[in-house]
Design a protein around this motif. Structure first.
Motif, mmCIF file in Angstrom:
data_model
loop_
_atom_site.group_PDB
_atom_site.id
_atom_site.type_symbol
_atom_site.label_atom_id
_atom_site.label_comp_id
_atom_site.label_asym_id
_atom_site.label_seq_id
_atom_site.Cartn_x
_atom_site.Cartn_y
_atom_site.Cartn_z
ATOM 1 N N GLY A 132 0.830 -1.207 0.000
ATOM 2 C CA GLY A 132 0.000 0.000 0.000
ATOM 3 C C GLY A 132 0.863 1.256 0.000
ATOM 4 O O GLY A 132 0.471 2.296 0.525
ATOM 5 N N PHE A 133 2.062 1.176 -0.571
ATOM 6 C CA PHE A 133 2.969 2.314 -0.659
ATOM 7 C C PHE A 133 2.886 2.907 -2.070
ATOM 8 O O PHE A 133 2.470 2.244 -3.012
ATOM 9 N N ASP A 134 3.361 4.153 -2.203
ATOM 10 C CA ASP A 134 3.471 4.738 -3.545
ATOM 11 C C ASP A 134 4.592 4.040 -4.305
ATOM 12 O O ASP A 134 5.593 3.654 -3.700
ATOM 13 N N TYR A 135 4.428 3.984 -5.627
ATOM 14 C CA TYR A 135 5.529 3.510 -6.476
ATOM 15 C C TYR A 135 6.184 4.750 -7.062
ATOM 16 O O TYR A 135 5.508 5.580 -7.671
ATOM 17 N N VAL A 136 7.495 4.897 -6.861
ATOM 18 C CA VAL A 136 8.173 6.065 -7.419
ATOM 19 C C VAL A 136 9.188 5.590 -8.450
ATOM 20 O O VAL A 136 10.071 4.777 -8.137
ATOM 21 N N ASP A 137 9.035 6.086 -9.669
ATOM 22 C CA ASP A 137 9.936 5.661 -10.740
ATOM 23 C C ASP A 137 11.278 6.374 -10.594
ATOM 24 O O ASP A 137 11.325 7.604 -10.564
ATOM 25 N N PRO A 138 12.357 5.618 -10.489
ATOM 26 C CA PRO A 138 13.662 6.252 -10.265
ATOM 27 C C PRO A 138 14.108 7.159 -11.421
ATOM 28 O O PRO A 138 14.978 8.001 -11.216
ATOM 29 N N THR A 139 13.493 6.986 -12.620
ATOM 30 C CA THR A 139 13.919 7.884 -13.709
ATOM 31 C C THR A 139 13.480 9.323 -13.424
ATOM 32 O O THR A 139 13.911 10.242 -14.085
ATOM 33 N N GLU A 140 12.615 9.490 -12.402
ATOM 34 C CA GLU A 140 12.201 10.855 -12.039
ATOM 35 C C GLU A 140 13.182 11.508 -11.087
ATOM 36 O O GLU A 140 13.049 12.681 -10.753
ATOM 37 N N MET A 141 14.138 10.758 -10.571
ATOM 38 C CA MET A 141 14.963 11.392 -9.529
ATOM 39 C C MET A 141 16.401 10.855 -9.422
ATOM 40 O O MET A 141 17.177 11.387 -8.643
ATOM 41 N N ILE A 142 16.746 9.813 -10.174
ATOM 42 C CA ILE A 142 18.136 9.347 -10.140
ATOM 43 C C ILE A 142 18.718 9.601 -11.526
ATOM 44 O O ILE A 142 18.266 9.021 -12.516
ATOM 45 N N PHE A 143 19.670 10.527 -11.579
ATOM 46 C CA PHE A 143 20.145 11.005 -12.877
ATOM 47 C C PHE A 143 21.616 10.689 -13.095
ATOM 48 O O PHE A 143 22.447 10.871 -12.194
ATOM 49 N N ALA A 158 16.666 15.884 -5.983
ATOM 50 C CA ALA A 158 15.410 15.359 -6.534
ATOM 51 C C ALA A 158 14.820 14.282 -5.626
ATOM 52 O O ALA A 158 13.601 14.211 -5.443
ATOM 53 N N VAL A 159 15.670 13.447 -5.047
ATOM 54 C CA VAL A 159 15.164 12.386 -4.151
ATOM 55 C C VAL A 159 14.486 13.041 -2.944
ATOM 56 O O VAL A 159 13.373 12.657 -2.556
ATOM 57 N N ALA A 160 15.156 14.044 -2.373
ATOM 58 C CA ALA A 160 14.576 14.714 -1.201
ATOM 59 C C ALA A 160 13.232 15.352 -1.570
ATOM 60 O O ALA A 160 12.243 15.208 -0.848
ATOM 61 N N ASP A 161 13.177 16.013 -2.727
ATOM 62 C CA ASP A 161 11.917 16.662 -3.142
ATOM 63 C C ASP A 161 10.827 15.634 -3.406
ATOM 64 O O ASP A 161 9.725 15.735 -2.904
ATOM 65 N N ARG A 162 11.196 14.636 -4.180
ATOM 66 C CA ARG A 162 10.195 13.689 -4.667
ATOM 67 C C ARG A 162 9.628 12.819 -3.554
ATOM 68 O O ARG A 162 8.450 12.472 -3.544
ATOM 69 N N LEU A 163 10.484 12.448 -2.625
ATOM 70 C CA LEU A 163 10.011 11.521 -1.594
ATOM 71 C C LEU A 163 9.372 12.258 -0.429
ATOM 72 O O LEU A 163 9.002 11.631 0.569
ATOM 73 N N GLY A 164 9.265 13.566 -0.552
ATOM 74 C CA GLY A 164 8.505 14.370 0.423
ATOM 75 C C GLY A 164 8.688 13.878 1.835
ATOM 76 O O GLY A 164 7.804 13.252 2.419
ATOM 77 N N VAL A 165 9.844 14.177 2.366
ATOM 78 C CA VAL A 165 10.222 13.575 3.636
ATOM 79 C C VAL A 165 9.257 13.940 4.762
ATOM 80 O O VAL A 165 9.073 13.192 5.711
ATOM 81 N N GLY A 166 8.574 15.066 4.595
ATOM 82 C CA GLY A 166 7.658 15.492 5.649
ATOM 83 C C GLY A 166 6.437 14.593 5.771
ATOM 84 O O GLY A 166 5.887 14.409 6.849
ATOM 85 N N ASP A 167 6.069 13.972 4.669
ATOM 86 C CA ASP A 167 4.803 13.234 4.717
ATOM 87 C C ASP A 167 5.060 11.796 5.151
ATOM 88 O O ASP A 167 6.086 11.203 4.862
ATOM 89 N N ALA A 168 4.138 11.249 5.906
ATOM 90 C CA ALA A 168 4.431 9.994 6.591
ATOM 91 C C ALA A 168 4.197 8.740 5.751
ATOM 92 O O ALA A 168 4.452 7.639 6.198
ATOM 93 N N ALA A 198 21.381 3.142 -1.221
ATOM 94 C CA ALA A 198 22.260 4.116 -0.568
ATOM 95 C C ALA A 198 21.908 5.537 -0.995
ATOM 96 O O ALA A 198 21.928 6.470 -0.181
ATOM 97 N N ILE A 199 21.551 5.706 -2.266
ATOM 98 C CA ILE A 199 21.193 7.044 -2.767
ATOM 99 C C ILE A 199 19.895 7.533 -2.102
ATOM 100 O O ILE A 199 19.785 8.674 -1.675
ATOM 101 N N VAL A 200 18.936 6.631 -1.999
ATOM 102 C CA VAL A 200 17.668 7.013 -1.366
ATOM 103 C C VAL A 200 17.922 7.357 0.105
ATOM 104 O O VAL A 200 17.436 8.374 0.617
ATOM 105 N N ALA A 201 18.732 6.539 0.765
ATOM 106 C CA ALA A 201 19.032 6.801 2.183
ATOM 107 C C ALA A 201 19.666 8.185 2.344
ATOM 108 O O ALA A 201 19.311 8.966 3.223
ATOM 109 N N ARG A 202 20.605 8.481 1.464
ATOM 110 C CA ARG A 202 21.280 9.777 1.530
ATOM 111 C C ARG A 202 20.304 10.914 1.214
ATOM 112 O O ARG A 202 20.248 11.928 1.899
ATOM 113 N N GLY A 203 19.493 10.724 0.173
ATOM 114 C CA GLY A 203 18.572 11.783 -0.257
ATOM 115 C C GLY A 203 17.534 12.133 0.797
ATOM 116 O O GLY A 203 17.201 13.298 0.972
ATOM 117 N N VAL A 204 17.035 11.121 1.506
ATOM 118 C CA VAL A 204 15.989 11.409 2.507
ATOM 119 C C VAL A 204 16.593 11.653 3.895
ATOM 120 O O VAL A 204 15.867 11.888 4.848
#
Ligand code: ASP
Length: 454
Positions: A132-143, A158-168, A198-204
C-alpha cells in the motif's frame, strides 16, 4: 524517529513466500518508510535470476531473434508471485509494455539497460501494491551525467523533493536504474540495487540504511575457509574498505560512498532471520565503533606477483625507487605494496595486471636502475588482518606471527600501515587457507570480548 530505508536483495524477493517475509519486516517498524527492491533472484541453486533472463531477452532481440524462450519464464515468475500474493495490479499491461519496448530497443540497437531494469521495475509495482505504498519511478529522480556517472547533487535534491520527507506515507523505489543523460533508462553495474538504496538513504537523510539479504551480515572471514566463521557485529567504513580491497565480498563498492559521505550507518540484515541484529557499518566516530574486538576481519587474495630488485648500496642511489615505479607507471600498471629491505626493493602486483607485460617490465627495470639481480615470484598470496581494535594494543602482531609459525606457515612479506588497523602478510599460495584458519583461531573464539577503545 529516524527514517529507515530498507533495500531487499534478489533472494529476499525471489518468490511470494519470500516477499511475505519482506512485508512482515516492513510492517514491523513504521520507520521503514522507503523500500528499495531488487528483481526476483534465485529460488534455488539451479534457478535463473530474472535479471539474467532479461539480459538474454535483449540479446536475442538485438539479433533480430525471437526472445519468447527467455521472456515466458519472466512472465511466469511474476504471474505466480502476483497470484500467490493475491495483489491486484495490471500485471499483463506492464508485461506487454515491457515486451514491446525490449523488442523496440533491440531493433534499434540500443543498450540492454531498459530490458535489465524491468526486473526491478515490475517487482517494485508488485511490492508497492502489496504494502500500500506509492511507487516512485527512479527515472524521475536518479540522474546520470554525460559520462555515465551519477549526477549526485541533482539526484540527492530530486530524491529529497520527490520523496517528500515530511509526509508519513511510504514509497517503493525499484533498485538498479535511473535516467541516462540521453533520456533513456540507465542501470548501475550488476548488483546495483545496493547503490539505489544508498542514494535514497542519503537523499531522505535516513537514520539507517538497512540492506536485507540472505546472510546474517559480513562474516569475519570467508566461510569457505572457516565454515563456522562468526558474523561481524560492527565494522567501520574504513575497515570495510580495507577488507573489501583485500578480497572480502561485501556491498557493491559504489553503494558505500553515498552513505559513508553522509555518516549514515548501514545495517546488513537477514530476511530469513529478522531477529538477528546483523552487521552494522558505521563511521569511526559513531558510538558503536568505540567498542571493538582485537580484530574485525580477515581477508585475502591469492594471485599476486612479487618483483624483487636487488642492488648493493641502493640506499645511496638517489631516485632509485622513483625509477622503478616510473617503469610501472609508464606501462600503466598499478602496484599494491612496496616492501623494502637493505639493498632490496620489491613491488607486489596483481597477477592479472602484469601477466602480459612481465618480460617488458623486467627489461625496463633492468635498463632503468641496472640492478644486481631481479627475482620474480608469482606464487604470492596476501592476507590482511584488519581491526580498529589493534591500534595501540601491544601484542597483536606477536600473536599473529606466533599463530602462523605454529601452523608452519612461512611469512614472505609483512606490511603494516601506520594507521595500525591492518597487518598484511604475504605467504605462498598453497599456505593461504592454512594461514587464514590459523589467524582466525588465534583471535576469534566464543568467549572473545570486545573492549572500549580510548
Ligand atoms: N537485479 C540486478 C542484478 O541482478 C541488480 C541487483 O539485484 O542489485 O544485478
Amino acid at each position: 524517529m529516524p527514517i529507515k530505508v530498507a533495500k531487499f536483495g534478489g533472494t529476499s524477493l525471489a518468490s511470494a513466500p519470500q516477499i511475505r517475509k519482506m512485508q512482515d519486516i516492513v510492517r514491523a517498524d513504521p520507520d521503514r518508510r522507503f523500500v528499495v527492491p531488487s528483481a526476483p533472484g534465485k529460488r534455488s541453486g539451479q534457478d535463473t535470476k530474472v535479471t539474467d533472463l532479461l539480459y538474454l531477452c535483449h540479446d536475442l532481440a538485438s539479433k533480430g531473434l525471437s526472445f519468447d524462450d527467455a521472456w515466458d519464464p519472466v512472465c511466469e515468475r511474476y504471474r505466480t508471485i502476483v497470484a500467490e500474493l493475491g495483489v491486484s495490479l495490471g500485471l499483463d499491461a506492464l508485461l506487454d509494455e515491457a515486451e514491446a519496448v525490449i523488442a523496440d530497443h533491440g531493433n534499434r540497437g540500443l543498450p540492454a539497460d531498459y530490458a535489465a531494469s524491468r526486473g526491478e521495475a515490475i517487482n517494485g509495482r508488485i511490492i508497492a501494491a502489496l504494502l500500500g505504498f506509492d511507487y516512485v519511478d527512479p527515472t524521475e529522480m536518479i540522474f546520470f551525467n554525460e559520462r555515465g556517472r551519477l549526477d549526485e547533487d541533482r539526484t540527492y535534491r530530486a530524491v529529497a523533493d520527490r520523496l517528500g520527507v515530511g509526509d508519513a506515507g511510504g514509497a517503493v523505489v525499484p533498485g538498479f536504474f535511473g535516467l541516462g543523460a540521453d533520456g533513456n533508462v540507465k542501470t548501475f553495474g550488476r548488483g546495483g540495487s545496493d547503490v539505489t538504496g544508498a542514494i535514497v538513504a542519503r537523499g531522505v537523510g535516513a537514520g539507517v540504511y538497512e540492506n536485507w539479504t540472505d546472510v546474517h551480515g559480513l562474516l569475519i572471514t570467508d566461510p569457505r575457509i572457516v565454515p563456522d566463521a562468526f558474523t561481524i557485529e560492527a565494522v567501520t567504513y574504513r575497515e570495510l574498505r580495507e577488507l573489501s580491497y583485500s578480497g572480502a565480498r561485501v556491498l557493491h563498492e559504489e553503494a558505500v560512498f553515498p552513505v559513508r559521505a553522509a555518516g549514515i550507518p548501514v545495517n546488513i540484515r537477514n530476511t530469513n532471520d529478522p531477529d538477528h541484529p546483523g552487521t552494522l557499518i558505521v563511521a569511526g566516530d559513531h558510538p558503536r565503533a568505540k567498542l571493538s574486538y582485537q580484530i574485525t576481519g580477515i581477508a585475502g587474495r591469492k594471485d599476486f606477483t612479487i618483483i624483487q630488485v636487488e642492488k648493493a648500496m641502493m640506499n645511496s642511489e638517489i631516485g632509485f625507487g622513483k625509477r622503478v615505479l616510473e617503469v610501472l607507471a609508464n606501462q600503466n600498471i598499478s602496484f599494491e605494496h612496496m616492501p623494502s629491505g637493505i639493498d632490496t626493493l620489491s613491488v607486489v602486483i596483481e597477477d592479472t595486471a602484469i601477466e602480459e607485460s612481465l618480460d617488458e617490465v623486467v627489461e625496463a627495470i633492468r635498463s632503468a636502475v641496472k640492478p644486481d639481480r631481479i627475482d620474480i615470484d608469482n606464487n604470492l598470496a596476501l592476507i590482511a588482518t584488519v581491526g580498529r581494535g589493534m591500534a595501540k594494543l601491544p601484542g597483536t602482531s606477536a600473536k599473529l606471527f606466533a599463530a602462523l609459525g605454529e601452523a608452519g606457515v612461512n611469512i614472505r612479506m609483512i606490511d603494516q600501515g601506520s594507521s595500525e588497523m591492518n597487518i598484511i602478510v604475504g605467504t605462498d599460495v598453497q599456505d593461504f587457507e592454512k594461514a587464514v584458519q590459523a589467524i582466525y583461531r588465534a583471535f576469534v573464539s566464543e568467549d572473545s570480548q570486545p573492549r572500549e577503545l580510548g
